[in-house]
Motif scaffolding. Sequence first.
Motif, PDB file in Angstrom:
ATOM      1  N   ALA A 107     -33.401 -11.120  28.766  1.00  6.78           N
ATOM      2  CA  ALA A 107     -32.206 -10.823  29.550  1.00  6.78           C
ATOM      3  C   ALA A 107     -31.378  -9.727  28.892  1.00  6.78           C
ATOM      4  O   ALA A 107     -30.847  -8.835  29.570  1.00  6.78           O
ATOM      5  N   ARG A 108     -31.259  -9.758  27.559  1.00  9.35           N
ATOM      6  CA  ARG A 108     -30.490  -8.716  26.870  1.00  9.35           C
ATOM      7  C   ARG A 108     -31.177  -7.363  26.983  1.00  9.35           C
ATOM      8  O   ARG A 108     -30.517  -6.334  27.204  1.00  9.35           O
ATOM      9  N   ALA A 109     -32.505  -7.346  26.843  1.00  9.76           N
ATOM     10  CA  ALA A 109     -33.233  -6.086  26.985  1.00  9.76           C
ATOM     11  C   ALA A 109     -33.115  -5.558  28.413  1.00  9.76           C
ATOM     12  O   ALA A 109     -32.955  -4.350  28.629  1.00  9.76           O
ATOM     13  N   ARG A 110     -33.166  -6.450  29.377  1.00  7.38           N
ATOM     14  CA  ARG A 110     -33.028  -6.027  30.776  1.00  7.38           C
ATOM     15  C   ARG A 110     -31.647  -5.432  31.019  1.00  7.38           C
ATOM     16  O   ARG A 110     -31.523  -4.422  31.731  1.00  7.38           O
ATOM     17  N   ALA A 111     -30.621  -6.017  30.442  1.00 11.13           N
ATOM     18  CA  ALA A 111     -29.268  -5.487  30.628  1.00 11.13           C
ATOM     19  C   ALA A 111     -29.161  -4.065  30.078  1.00 11.13           C
ATOM     20  O   ALA A 111     -28.541  -3.190  30.703  1.00 11.13           O
ATOM     21  N   LEU A 112     -29.764  -3.808  28.911  1.00 10.51           N
ATOM     22  CA  LEU A 112     -29.754  -2.461  28.347  1.00 10.51           C
ATOM     23  C   LEU A 112     -30.513  -1.489  29.245  1.00 10.51           C
ATOM     24  O   LEU A 112     -30.083  -0.348  29.454  1.00 10.51           O
ATOM     25  N   ALA A 113     -31.640  -1.946  29.762  1.00 11.27           N
ATOM     26  CA  ALA A 113     -32.445  -1.093  30.640  1.00 11.27           C
ATOM     27  C   ALA A 113     -31.678  -0.759  31.917  1.00 11.27           C
ATOM     28  O   ALA A 113     -31.664   0.393  32.372  1.00 11.27           O
ATOM     29  N   GLU A 114     -31.039  -1.749  32.495  1.00 10.66           N
ATOM     30  CA  GLU A 114     -30.289  -1.525  33.737  1.00 10.66           C
ATOM     31  C   GLU A 114     -29.113  -0.588  33.516  1.00 10.66           C
ATOM     32  O   GLU A 114     -28.778   0.226  34.386  1.00 10.66           O
ATOM     33  N   GLU A 115     -28.491  -0.681  32.340  1.00  8.90           N
ATOM     34  CA  GLU A 115     -27.390   0.233  32.025  1.00  8.90           C
ATOM     35  C   GLU A 115     -27.876   1.675  31.972  1.00  8.90           C
ATOM     36  O   GLU A 115     -27.231   2.592  32.505  1.00  8.90           O
ATOM     37  N   ASP A 116     -29.027   1.895  31.336  1.00 13.76           N
ATOM     38  CA  ASP A 116     -29.611   3.240  31.295  1.00 13.76           C
ATOM     39  C   ASP A 116     -29.920   3.747  32.698  1.00 13.76           C
ATOM     40  O   ASP A 116     -29.626   4.905  33.041  1.00 13.76           O
ATOM     41  N   LEU A 117     -30.527   2.901  33.510  1.00 18.23           N
ATOM     42  CA  LEU A 117     -30.905   3.321  34.858  1.00 18.23           C
ATOM     43  C   LEU A 117     -29.689   3.672  35.696  1.00 18.23           C
ATOM     44  O   LEU A 117     -29.706   4.638  36.469  1.00 18.23           O
ATOM     45  N   ARG A 118     -28.616   2.894  35.545  1.00 23.05           N
ATOM     46  CA  ARG A 118     -27.391   3.188  36.291  1.00 23.05           C
ATOM     47  C   ARG A 118     -26.773   4.509  35.834  1.00 23.05           C
ATOM     48  O   ARG A 118     -26.263   5.287  36.646  1.00 23.05           O
TER      49      ARG A 118
END
Length: 246
Positions: A107-118
Amino acid sequence: MPHDPIDQARRLAHERFPDALAVILAGSTALGRATAGSDLDIAVLVADGRETYRETLRFEGRLVELFVHTRAGLRDLFAVDRAGRRAVMQSMYATGLVLVDVDGEAARARALAEEDLRSGPAALGPDAVEAKRYALTDALDDLCDATDGFERQAVAGFVVNAAADLLCDHHRAWKGSGKWLPRRLLEADPELGAVLLDAHARVGRTQDPAPLIETASAVLDLVGGPLREGYRRTWRGAAEPVTAGS
């Protein structure tokens, strides 16, 4: 009876990475687009002190692409993908199917990934845009002059890639290559991207480059127009190619 690919991914994770902190199944399988021949794209987060690597193997008859990394390794991979304006690993973590999540690591890695994508990729610098404008202008001149069918098709491939690159940068959108080129391009600009892809396809079908020349020229107009005379680039050493297409 063929193996279910998600079950296969779970078995592989259990057998090869029993102590993984997170395992993500990405790609066409996670998105519901898998075919019988689709491979498995699997990201594996392991404890610090281990290796970060990529490996291709075959498991239960199916090809598997493994992306194994520590926390620091994943941050490095995210940084590389941001610099390359591709966000491949970010997309894997943001859209993949979570198979293992120890203490919220996935979940933490996904949050970082989603921040980059946004956030989107950083815009290309003026020198880089200028070099890409020059390269596309030069290729369009070659496409106009091409009389050999093989050469025309080869130049058309360069043109669609170069125009897609500039159009994605214009929209501050992630770019792609291979099958991801049309996907990213259509995300960046559904209307002009579709026209560009269709124009490229028409070169192969009809040998007529005019629609591609017109559409790629429209992309050039968005980013400063064609560039021929007046272009100058200083060579700064072997680490930086001086060729316009770099």
